[in-house]
Design an enzyme around this catalytic site. Structure first.
Site, PDB file in Angstrom:
ATOM      1  N   HIS A  82     -22.967  43.537 -24.426  1.00  0.00           N
ATOM      2  CA  HIS A  82     -21.984  42.761 -25.196  1.00  0.00           C
ATOM      3  C   HIS A  82     -22.620  41.445 -25.636  1.00  0.00           C
ATOM      4  O   HIS A  82     -23.322  40.794 -24.873  1.00  0.00           O
ATOM      5  CB  HIS A  82     -20.759  42.460 -24.324  1.00  0.00           C
ATOM      6  N   ASP A 161      -5.260  41.633 -22.904  1.00  0.00           N
ATOM      7  CA  ASP A 161      -6.246  40.807 -23.611  1.00  0.00           C
ATOM      8  C   ASP A 161      -5.895  40.708 -25.097  1.00  0.00           C
ATOM      9  O   ASP A 161      -6.024  39.649 -25.709  1.00  0.00           O
ATOM     10  CB  ASP A 161      -7.664  41.368 -23.455  1.00  0.00           C
ATOM     11  N   ARG A 168      -4.212  32.913 -28.047  1.00  0.00           N
ATOM     12  CA  ARG A 168      -5.246  31.867 -27.917  1.00  0.00           C
ATOM     13  C   ARG A 168      -5.755  31.447 -29.290  1.00  0.00           C
ATOM     14  O   ARG A 168      -5.990  30.267 -29.554  1.00  0.00           O
ATOM     15  CB  ARG A 168      -6.424  32.388 -27.064  1.00  0.00           C
ATOM     16  N   SER A 183     -11.593  37.625 -20.844  1.00  0.00           N
ATOM     17  CA  SER A 183     -11.372  38.463 -22.019  1.00  0.00           C
ATOM     18  C   SER A 183     -12.523  39.468 -22.188  1.00  0.00           C
ATOM     19  O   SER A 183     -12.314  40.673 -22.340  1.00  0.00           O
ATOM     20  CB  SER A 183     -11.250  37.542 -23.246  1.00  0.00           C
ATOM     21  N   LYS A 187     -12.577  43.809 -20.797  1.00  0.00           N
ATOM     22  CA  LYS A 187     -12.850  44.939 -21.709  1.00  0.00           C
ATOM     23  C   LYS A 187     -14.044  45.746 -21.215  1.00  0.00           C
ATOM     24  O   LYS A 187     -14.055  46.973 -21.279  1.00  0.00           O
ATOM     25  CB  LYS A 187     -13.101  44.410 -23.128  1.00  0.00           C
TER      26      LYS A 187
END
Ligand code: URA
Length: 434
Positions: A82, A161, A168, A183, A187
């Site tokens: 990620h 999320d 947010r 967050s 995931k």
């Protein structure tokens, strides 16, 4: 339990218990807590922060707020990757096929771009025919036959999320390390991989502008991984200039293919090799970074990486002919060349502003509902430290409309500074956090 009491507790700097965090996340997921109270809690967290234990509990509650993806039927150690988001960062399109070609299964759920940072899903969708909506069942089948799947998040993955991120985004509470960590890691945990390699970007084109906050974010995410038994490696990489030379969806697909074919190198290849090497190490397929990089480079040279990319395209309905004929990918018709206005060194770049220029071309979206122009974007012609003469091209801009090209060109002029003085070397890999 009463949400008002919890908001007041956090507002006054108290520590939330696991039960209180579960109550909050359940209330967000089933909408029994109204948005105004969720927003108030987010602001209280923003100012008072969460400690490591609270951050882990929040992450776990979010990870289990919907369905989780069970990858246990796929043999081997599954490694996910990620990036916290950057400009011209198309590492996934390079390393996913390369790592898969080394025998390590890559099942990757990706996201869309927002604001100045691009998203893998949008890039994949610029490929004619490519399907990003893959069911979990289909994904498992693909992974077993080809070792690679690139797909969108399934609908019911981490619904908490999705709601929290949307709030947010409109309440000024995005830039908070526990909330960003929760967050991202919720995931990744829900997506099921055994090990996770994170690319934490640091610099003018990243959420984390300085080294210390990038390290703090990386450490928080590594701690969360440890608390749930997933190995996390975080690479802190520089985002003080666009990572690759192409910005925009089809343009980035082209650059990824050029790298997979071994035609170009540079910073984008270096970051992809570093992340890929750590993925191979986590999967016990390489015993050092050098060994991992060598294995990945070998598969660029022998054509196995680009062959795996072709297999991915065919598997998910994309036209494989784009590999040999880039004109099959969209390219916007209007072009503007941005030129240096003086002689000197390319001294610095405001990367977020370059991302903003790319938004102006139509290549990105300012808000979630915006549609994007897959053929729009920017080709950068210079890197920090290059010398230029007045009139030399520093970037080419592509868009559907002339006025969009001109507006993007204006942003670019302000974003690239040229000075007589030679700049310091830009560091690419700043640190590794385990
Ligand atoms: N990316 C995410 O998925 N979540 C954040 O909060 C920030 C970046």
């Amino acid at each position: 339990m009463n949400i008002v009491d919890l908001i007041i507790k956090k507002r006054d700097g108290g520590k939330l218990t696991k039960e209180e965090i579960d109550f909050f996340v359940n209330g967000v997921t089933d909408s029994s807590i109204p948005d105004y109270q969720v927003s108030a809690m987010l602001m209280a967290i923003y100012f008072q922060n969460l400690d490591n234990e609270e951050t882990s509990e929040l992450t776990l509650a979010m990870a289990h707020s919907g369905s989780t993806f069970d990858l246990s039927s796929i043999e081997g150690i599954k490694v996910d990757k990620h990036s916290t988001g950057g400009v011209a960062d198309t590492t996934t399109l390079i390393l996913a096929p390369l790592v898969a070609s080394c025998g390590v299964p890559v099942v990757k759920m990706s996201g869309r771009g927002l604001g100045f940072s691009g998203g893998t899903l949008d890039k994949l969708e610029s490929i004619p025919g490519f399907r990003i909506d893959v069911s979990e069942e289909q994904a498992l089948e693909y992974a077993k036959t080809s070792n690679i799947v690139l797909m969108s998040q399934t609908d019911n993955l981490t619904p908490a999320d999705k709601k929290l991120y949307a709030l947010r985004d409109v309440t000024g509470t995005v830039e908070n390390i526990p909330l960003i960590s929760g967050s991202i890691m919720s995931k990744k945990i829900a997506a099921g991989a055994d090990a996770i390699v994170l690319d934490v970007k640091c610099g003018s084109g990243a959420f984390m502008k300085d080294y210390d906050s990038a390290v703090a974010l990386a450490k928080t995410m590594a701690d969360i991984g440890k608390s749930v038994g997933r190995e996390v490696t975080a690479v802190i990489s520089g985002m003080d200039q666009p990572l690759g030379m192409n910005i925009g969806n089809s343009l980035e697909v082209i650059e990824a293919m050029e790298i997979l074919k071994g035609n170009v190198g540079g910073d984008l290849l270096e970051v992809a090799l570093t992340l890929g090497a750590y993925m191979l190490i986590s999967a016990k397929t390489a015993d050092s970074v050098e060994d991992g990089k060598a294995k990945l480079m070998e598969n660029i040279k022998n054509g196995k990486g680009i062959a795996k990319f072709r297999e991915l395209l065919i598997q998910q309905g994309g036209n494989p002919d784009i590999i040999d004929d880039y004109s099959l990918l969209p390219l916007s018709p209007e072009k503007e060349v941005v030129c240096a206005e003086e002689d000197g060194y390319v001294y610095s770049m405001n990367t977020a502003e370059i991302g903003r220029a790319s938004l102006e071309t139509g290549a990105g979206r300012a808000s979630k509902a915006d549609s994007i122009d897959f053929g729009a974007g920017i080709i950068m012609k210079v890197r920090i430290g290059d010398t230029v003469k007045k009139g030399d091209a520093i970037a080419e801009v592509y868009s559907a409309a002339k006025e969009k090209c001109l507006s993007a060109a204006n942003y670019l002029k302000g974003a690239v500074s040229i000075k007589e003085e030679k700049p310091e070397d830009v560091r690419l890999i700043l640190d590794i956090i385990k």
